[in-house]
Design an enzyme around this catalytic site. Structure first.
Site, PDB file in Angstrom:
ATOM      1  N   THR A  47      11.153 -17.587  24.046  1.00 44.54           N
ATOM      2  CA  THR A  47      11.926 -18.195  23.042  1.00 44.54           C
ATOM      3  C   THR A  47      11.130 -18.615  21.966  1.00 44.54           C
ATOM      4  O   THR A  47      11.256 -18.511  20.851  1.00 44.54           O
ATOM      5  CB  THR A  47      12.796 -19.073  23.479  1.00 44.54           C
ATOM      6  OG1 THR A  47      13.392 -18.907  24.757  1.00 44.54           O
ATOM      7  CG2 THR A  47      13.706 -19.845  22.537  1.00 44.54           C
ATOM      8  N   THR A  48      10.070 -19.240  22.276  1.00 47.22           N
ATOM      9  CA  THR A  48       9.027 -19.889  21.232  1.00 47.22           C
ATOM     10  C   THR A  48       8.431 -18.647  20.376  1.00 47.22           C
ATOM     11  O   THR A  48       8.046 -18.834  19.397  1.00 47.22           O
ATOM     12  CB  THR A  48       7.766 -20.410  22.072  1.00 47.22           C
ATOM     13  OG1 THR A  48       8.527 -21.451  22.897  1.00 47.22           O
ATOM     14  CG2 THR A  48       6.793 -21.379  21.107  1.00 47.22           C
ATOM     15  N   TYR A 109      25.410 -17.378  26.640  1.00 46.02           N
ATOM     16  CA  TYR A 109      26.737 -17.075  25.873  1.00 46.02           C
ATOM     17  C   TYR A 109      27.709 -16.716  27.119  1.00 46.02           C
ATOM     18  O   TYR A 109      28.924 -16.879  26.738  1.00 46.02           O
ATOM     19  CB  TYR A 109      26.413 -15.983  24.852  1.00 46.02           C
ATOM     20  CG  TYR A 109      27.886 -15.961  23.765  1.00 46.02           C
ATOM     21  CD1 TYR A 109      28.082 -16.875  22.984  1.00 46.02           C
ATOM     22  CD2 TYR A 109      28.442 -14.764  24.004  1.00 46.02           C
ATOM     23  CE1 TYR A 109      29.377 -16.534  22.049  1.00 46.02           C
ATOM     24  CE2 TYR A 109      29.653 -14.575  23.150  1.00 46.02           C
ATOM     25  CZ  TYR A 109      29.995 -15.658  22.212  1.00 46.02           C
ATOM     26  OH  TYR A 109      31.144 -15.458  21.465  1.00 46.02           O
ATOM     27  N   TYR A 135      14.281 -18.043  34.701  1.00 46.93           N
ATOM     28  CA  TYR A 135      14.200 -19.162  33.660  1.00 46.93           C
ATOM     29  C   TYR A 135      15.587 -19.935  33.379  1.00 46.93           C
ATOM     30  O   TYR A 135      16.495 -19.355  32.986  1.00 46.93           O
ATOM     31  CB  TYR A 135      13.673 -18.435  32.238  1.00 46.93           C
ATOM     32  CG  TYR A 135      13.571 -19.389  30.939  1.00 46.93           C
ATOM     33  CD1 TYR A 135      13.292 -20.721  31.315  1.00 46.93           C
ATOM     34  CD2 TYR A 135      13.407 -18.713  29.800  1.00 46.93           C
ATOM     35  CE1 TYR A 135      13.322 -21.543  30.262  1.00 46.93           C
ATOM     36  CE2 TYR A 135      13.312 -19.434  28.839  1.00 46.93           C
ATOM     37  CZ  TYR A 135      12.994 -20.814  28.959  1.00 46.93           C
ATOM     38  OH  TYR A 135      12.902 -21.546  27.815  1.00 46.93           O
ATOM     39  N   ARG A 140      20.012 -24.122  26.076  1.00 42.39           N
ATOM     40  CA  ARG A 140      19.893 -23.040  25.140  1.00 42.39           C
ATOM     41  C   ARG A 140      21.000 -22.027  25.564  1.00 42.39           C
ATOM     42  O   ARG A 140      21.512 -21.184  24.720  1.00 42.39           O
ATOM     43  CB  ARG A 140      18.433 -22.217  24.930  1.00 42.39           C
ATOM     44  CG  ARG A 140      17.476 -22.916  24.066  1.00 42.39           C
ATOM     45  CD  ARG A 140      16.305 -22.161  23.976  1.00 42.39           C
ATOM     46  NE  ARG A 140      15.324 -22.775  22.997  1.00 42.39           N
ATOM     47  CZ  ARG A 140      15.375 -22.427  21.700  1.00 42.39           C
ATOM     48  NH1 ARG A 140      16.240 -21.789  21.082  1.00 42.39           N
ATOM     49  NH2 ARG A 140      14.384 -23.126  20.969  1.00 42.39           N
ATOM     50  N   LYS A 163      10.750 -21.146  35.833  1.00 42.40           N
ATOM     51  CA  LYS A 163      10.552 -21.897  34.829  1.00 42.40           C
ATOM     52  C   LYS A 163      11.821 -22.613  34.803  1.00 42.40           C
ATOM     53  O   LYS A 163      12.785 -22.467  34.385  1.00 42.40           O
ATOM     54  CB  LYS A 163      10.132 -21.204  33.653  1.00 42.40           C
ATOM     55  CG  LYS A 163      10.214 -22.119  32.423  1.00 42.40           C
ATOM     56  CD  LYS A 163       9.870 -21.179  30.919  1.00 42.40           C
ATOM     57  CE  LYS A 163       9.600 -22.344  30.083  1.00 42.40           C
ATOM     58  NZ  LYS A 163       9.610 -21.277  28.567  1.00 42.40           N
ATOM     59  N   ILE A 205       4.889 -24.029  31.713  1.00 38.95           N
ATOM     60  CA  ILE A 205       4.794 -23.051  30.612  1.00 38.95           C
ATOM     61  C   ILE A 205       5.062 -23.753  29.410  1.00 38.95           C
ATOM     62  O   ILE A 205       6.170 -24.405  29.102  1.00 38.95           O
ATOM     63  CB  ILE A 205       5.945 -21.866  30.891  1.00 38.95           C
ATOM     64  CG1 ILE A 205       5.681 -21.108  32.252  1.00 38.95           C
ATOM     65  CG2 ILE A 205       6.030 -20.882  29.691  1.00 38.95           C
ATOM     66  CD1 ILE A 205       6.616 -20.298  32.420  1.00 38.95           C
TER      67      ILE A 205
END
Length: 293
Positions: A47-48, A109, A135, A140, A163, A205
């Site tokens: 994402t980052t 989503y 994750y 998000r 994560k 992370i």
């Protein structure tokens, strides 16, 4: 499956841009900076890294550079989507370019049920012999993976870690208590690192380690070595950075800080835009207070 240790401090790498293109020279310098600081794991295409806005050829080159400059550090690659077939295709496409483990996000989503999440990750794991890192980031994705589902998935051979970025302390503590011995629980939030590792977590992370890799390595090493007085002192020092990295959507503040440090240009691809003047000034002061500017 090759066993891989993902403990310690991993960095969720940003992707630098210049004049709308990926700045590969800057990216190589950033990876070198991480390695020289002693970071344990490199995490590109998360994402980052603004991965949804990257083209396939850009992803390949980013992975190639990460591998070339990794000095043998494990490379955990973001490969998840909200479609099983698309995720499997993404993994097959990326695997030849230096992948040591895949970081796969809970499908976003769609809002799958817990059973849907279990069946999805089971199918993902069966499609590769690479280690899979779950994750969980409901802020998000819109869906939380609960402890029961995580623990069910932890029994699958090549699902080796999670994560955890839910911020749900009770849920994370249940996972830490009941996970198999070789299943690693990694913090997905910088500000959860201390308590998670004190209670059996394997590492972090990190977003903040893009900005302050040496400090983050010192912080994580202090926890690993049970030097808790030093760890708490470093946590207090780093807390403003942890907090301020999320005053706008990640990685907007992190890139503002790195631009202020002269490491990258403060550039994004839409729908992300550069930080407001207020956030830029905040991040500039934050890195100044840490002695990084």
């Amino acid at each position: 499956m090759t066993q891989i240790d993902l403990s310690g401090c991993g960095t969720a790498l940003i992707t630098p841009f210049s004049h709308t293109e990926v700045d590969y020279e800057a990216y190589a310098r950033l990876v070198d900076r991480q390695v020289e600081a002693g970071i344990d794991v490199l995490v590109p295409l998360g994402t980052t890294g603004e991965t949804p806005c990257l083209e396939d050829d850009e992803k390949i080159r980013i992975l190639q550079i990460a591998k070339e400059h990794s000095a043998g550090k494990p490379i955990m690659v973001g490969g998840g989507t909200n479609s099983l077939k698309h995720t499997q295709r993404s993994m097959q496409f990326l695997e030849p370019y230096g992948v040591d483990a895949f970081l796969i996000v809970v499908p976003y989503y769609n809002k799958p049920t817990q059973e849907g999440q279990y069946q999805y990750f089971k199918a993902v794991a069966e499609s590769t012999d690479k280690p899979i890192v779950l994750y969980n980031v409901p802020g998000r994705t819109g869906s939380n993976m609960n402890a029961e589902t995580t623990l069910r998935l932890a029994e699958i051979q090549n699902i080796t870690a999670i994560k955890e970025a839910s911020g749900n302390r009770a849920q994370i503590e249940e996972i830490l208590r009941n996970a198999p011995k070789d299943f690693q629980v990694l913090s997905g939030n910088d500000d959860d690192t201390l308590w998670m590792m004190e209670n059996g977590g394997a590492g972090i992370i990190s977003v903040a380690s893009n900005i302050a890799p040496e400090l983050m390595v010192r912080f994580v090493r202090a926890i690993q070595g049970s030097f808790f007085e030093n760890a708490h002192r470093l946590n207090d020092m780093l807390t403003p950075l942890f907090r301020n990295c999320f005053v706008e959507s990640n990685p907007i503040p992190a890139k503002a800080a790195m631009a202020a440090m002269g490491l990258i240009e403060n550039e994004f691809r839409l729908p992300l835009v550069p930080a407001t003047d207020k956030t830029y000034a905040l991040m500039e002061q934050t890195v100044r207070d840490l002695g990084l500017l």
